[in-house]
Design an enzyme around this catalytic site. Sequence first.
Site, PDB file in Angstrom:
ATOM      1  N   ASN A  46      87.192  19.945  -5.606  1.00 51.77           N
ATOM      2  CA  ASN A  46      88.573  20.408  -5.702  1.00 51.77           C
ATOM      3  C   ASN A  46      88.869  20.879  -7.118  1.00 51.77           C
ATOM      4  OD1 ASN A  46      88.412  17.632  -6.365  1.00 51.77           O
ATOM      5  ND2 ASN A  46      90.525  17.236  -5.801  1.00 51.77           N
ATOM      6  N   GLU A  48      92.308  22.129  -9.431  1.00 55.17           N
ATOM      7  CA  GLU A  48      93.772  22.088  -9.400  1.00 55.17           C
ATOM      8  C   GLU A  48      94.398  22.938 -10.495  1.00 55.17           C
ATOM      9  OE1 GLU A  48      94.574  17.904  -9.691  1.00 55.17           O
ATOM     10  OE2 GLU A  48      94.099  17.568  -7.580  1.00 55.17           O
ATOM     11  N   CYS A  57      91.028  22.716  -2.204  1.00 56.36           N
ATOM     12  CA  CYS A  57      90.332  21.498  -1.781  1.00 56.36           C
ATOM     13  C   CYS A  57      88.820  21.684  -1.887  1.00 56.36           C
ATOM     14  CB  CYS A  57      90.659  21.175  -0.335  1.00 56.36           C
ATOM     15  SG  CYS A  57      92.352  20.669  -0.034  1.00 56.36           S
ATOM     16  N   GLU A  59      86.579  21.046   0.295  1.00 57.16           N
ATOM     17  CA  GLU A  59      85.980  21.602   1.519  1.00 57.16           C
ATOM     18  C   GLU A  59      85.987  23.135   1.485  1.00 57.16           C
ATOM     19  OE1 GLU A  59      88.182  19.210   1.211  1.00 57.16           O
ATOM     20  OE2 GLU A  59      88.139  17.791   2.875  1.00 57.16           O
ATOM     21  N   CYS A  90      91.988  17.829   5.099  1.00 53.07           N
ATOM     22  CA  CYS A  90      93.409  18.065   5.379  1.00 53.07           C
ATOM     23  C   CYS A  90      93.537  19.118   6.481  1.00 53.07           C
ATOM     24  CB  CYS A  90      94.124  18.521   4.108  1.00 53.07           C
ATOM     25  SG  CYS A  90      93.742  20.222   3.638  1.00 53.07           S
ATOM     26  N   CYS A  93      92.244  22.668   5.660  1.00 51.44           N
ATOM     27  CA  CYS A  93      90.776  22.794   5.657  1.00 51.44           C
ATOM     28  C   CYS A  93      90.216  22.733   7.070  1.00 51.44           C
ATOM     29  CB  CYS A  93      90.149  21.722   4.772  1.00 51.44           C
ATOM     30  SG  CYS A  93      90.450  22.034   3.021  1.00 51.44           S
TER      31      CYS A  93
HETATM   32  N1  THU Z   1      91.752  17.069  -1.512  1.00 56.13           N
HETATM   33  C1  THU Z   1      90.540  17.617  -1.173  1.00 56.13           C
HETATM   34  O1  THU Z   1      89.885  18.293  -1.988  1.00 56.13           O
HETATM   35  N2  THU Z   1      90.086  17.401   0.077  1.00 56.13           N
HETATM   36  C2  THU Z   1      90.721  16.632   1.022  1.00 56.13           C
HETATM   37  O2  THU Z   1      90.202  16.472   2.120  1.00 56.13           O
HETATM   38  C3  THU Z   1      92.012  16.033   0.719  1.00 56.13           C
HETATM   39  C4  THU Z   1      92.560  16.292  -0.631  1.00 56.13           C
HETATM   40  C5  THU Z   1      92.231  17.289  -2.878  1.00 56.13           C
HETATM   41  C6  THU Z   1      93.402  18.195  -3.028  1.00 56.13           C
HETATM   42  C7  THU Z   1      93.957  17.750  -4.358  1.00 56.13           C
HETATM   43  O3  THU Z   1      93.233  18.410  -5.392  1.00 56.13           O
HETATM   44  C8  THU Z   1      93.632  16.286  -4.418  1.00 56.13           C
HETATM   45  O4  THU Z   1      92.622  16.059  -3.436  1.00 56.13           O
HETATM   46  C9  THU Z   1      94.802  15.365  -4.148  1.00 56.13           C
HETATM   47  O5  THU Z   1      95.431  15.670  -2.986  1.00 56.13           O
END
Ligand code: THU
Length: 139
Positions: A46, A48, A57, A59, A90, A93
Amino acid sequence: MLDPQILNDLSASARHAMDRAHVPVSSFPVGAAVLTAKGNIYPGCNTESIIAGLGVCAERSAIDHAVVHGERHFKAILIISNHHFPLLPCGACRQYLHEFAQIYDEDLMVYAVSPEGDHVCYSLSQLLPHSFGPKDKRP
Ligand code: THU
């Protein structure tokens, strides 16, 4: 079920990616790795931004990584995080994965691993029932 060696390789790849996550907002690193029909593995993490909604994310990062290498046919994805139980993708994804899976009429396997090594496995259709994809579009 995947071959245990492949599962190990996917897990190592996702863990390595998780260590590279860019998480200034949540401090919650996530790693993922996709297994393609050709047997290749592509990791993602991930990333941000301080601008709300701009982050990606793990995925989708892994999928995009495979796409850049010309691969769109996915057999499995594995997700790893420091969450106290295996973290599943999520909704966004799940949809993203489904739109690739639908092209090949194939049900992707989704593995999620906790830091303790516990893992769960679902098919994508279990995680996203009654889905909608590009093939369902009607004029
Ligand atoms: N996140 C993911 O990368 N994958 C998931 O399946 C759930 C959440 C990330 C998004 C964000 O950068 C951080 O986790 C907190 O939500």
